[in-house]
Design a protein around this motif. Structure first.
Motif, PDB file in Angstrom:
ATOM      1  N   ARG A 183       0.824  -1.205   0.000  1.00  0.00           N
ATOM      2  CA  ARG A 183       0.000   0.000   0.000  1.00  0.00           C
ATOM      3  C   ARG A 183       0.858   1.255   0.000  1.00  0.00           C
ATOM      4  NH1 ARG A 183      -3.453  -3.596   4.104  1.00  0.00           N
ATOM      5  NH2 ARG A 183      -4.839  -4.539   2.546  1.00  0.00           N
ATOM      6  N   SER A 184       1.992   1.196   0.667  1.00  0.00           N
ATOM      7  CA  SER A 184       2.913   2.320   0.657  1.00  0.00           C
ATOM      8  C   SER A 184       3.495   2.532  -0.737  1.00  0.00           C
ATOM      9  CB  SER A 184       4.032   2.087   1.675  1.00  0.00           C
ATOM     10  OG  SER A 184       4.988   3.115   1.633  1.00  0.00           O
ATOM     11  N   ALA A 187       0.909   4.169  -2.920  1.00  0.00           N
ATOM     12  CA  ALA A 187       0.760   5.580  -2.542  1.00  0.00           C
ATOM     13  C   ALA A 187       1.911   6.430  -3.047  1.00  0.00           C
ATOM     14  CB  ALA A 187       0.654   5.692  -1.019  1.00  0.00           C
ATOM     15  N   ASN A 188       3.091   5.800  -3.198  1.00  0.00           N
ATOM     16  CA  ASN A 188       4.278   6.517  -3.667  1.00  0.00           C
ATOM     17  C   ASN A 188       4.454   6.460  -5.179  1.00  0.00           C
ATOM     18  OD1 ASN A 188       5.003   7.256  -1.054  1.00  0.00           O
ATOM     19  ND2 ASN A 188       6.192   5.383  -0.722  1.00  0.00           N
TER      20      ASN A 188
END
Length: 233
Positions: A183-184, A187-188
């Motif tokens: 998920r990170s 998001a990035n």
């Protein structure tokens, strides 16, 4: 344990080479690739199977829905969505993978069933955050090289050969903390599975390599014959 299949690619190379069926429905060893994985996953006691298929070719969706209507895929959850990359497909599957360890693979990964059963058992008895399938059989246009220490702990994923005998086999057994990293990455703005795997190491997760005797993918029409010969050998 849950199992997930990425079957959302366009299969454009196969179509250009005269293979009419979408990749998940290509037959190897007398069964469609997607059906083969369903059967193998059930053989290692899958709690749930989730698969993502794209909207570009409805035949795969129709195939899975027919199995469900016949009561032959009650354990299968299907996501129908076209995505820009395998990592985005993984992200779409991720809500269904919460709550249990899981194994993720692409639909065209070919391996020996005994190797796979041993792989799942090794993960279930391991303390690692992830057990990544690797192989020393290299027949890929852009392989991802897997560098390890003497205990097969993964230290790097490399686009060029650093002198390691192994490349990624395209199968990943992971625990819940791997979803936080996914998920990170989304998001990035990350968009490639190999960068996600690098992010797992950067986040401090303990990844172990698990060597398979051989793993191959169905990327070209000629790969179908290679897969048939491999499974018959």
């Amino acid at each position: 344990m849950k199992f997930a299949i990425i079957a959302a690619g366009e299969g454009s190379r196969l179509q250009q080479e005269g293979v009419a069926l979408p990749k998940p429905l290509v037959h190897v060893g007398g069964e469609a690739l997607i059906d083969r994985l369903f059967r193998i996953f059930r053989g290692v006691h899958a709690e749930q199977i989730v698969v993502i298929v794209n909207t570009l070719n409805p035949l795969t969706e129709e195939h899975v829905r027919k199995l469900q209507q016949q009561g032959l895929a009650d354990d299968v959850q299907m996501v129908v969505k076209s995505t820009p990359s395998s990592m985005h497909s993984f992200f779409e599957l991720s809500p269904y993978l919460d709550g249990a360890p899981f194994c993720l693979t692409t639909v065209d990964t070919i391996f020996r069933e005994k190797d796979f059963a041993d792989y799942i058992h090794a993960f279930e008895t391991s303390q690692a955050d992830g057990l990544m399938a690797v192989t020393d059989y290299i027949d890929d246009e852009k392989p991802l090289y897997v560098q390890t220490d003497e205990n097969l702990r993964i230290t790097a994923f490399c686009d060029t050969d650093p002198g390691t005998p192994y490349i990624s086999g395209g199968m990943y057994c992971l625990r819940q903390n791997a979803l936080d990293v996914l998920r990170s990455c989304i998001a990035n703005g990350q968009s490639r599975m190999r960068n996600y795997q690098r992010a797992l190491i950067a986040a401090g997760l303990h990844l172990q390599a698990y060597p398979f005797s051989k793993v191959l993918d169905i990327d070209h029409a000629s790969d179908i014959a290679k897969a048939e010969a491999f499974l018959q050998s």
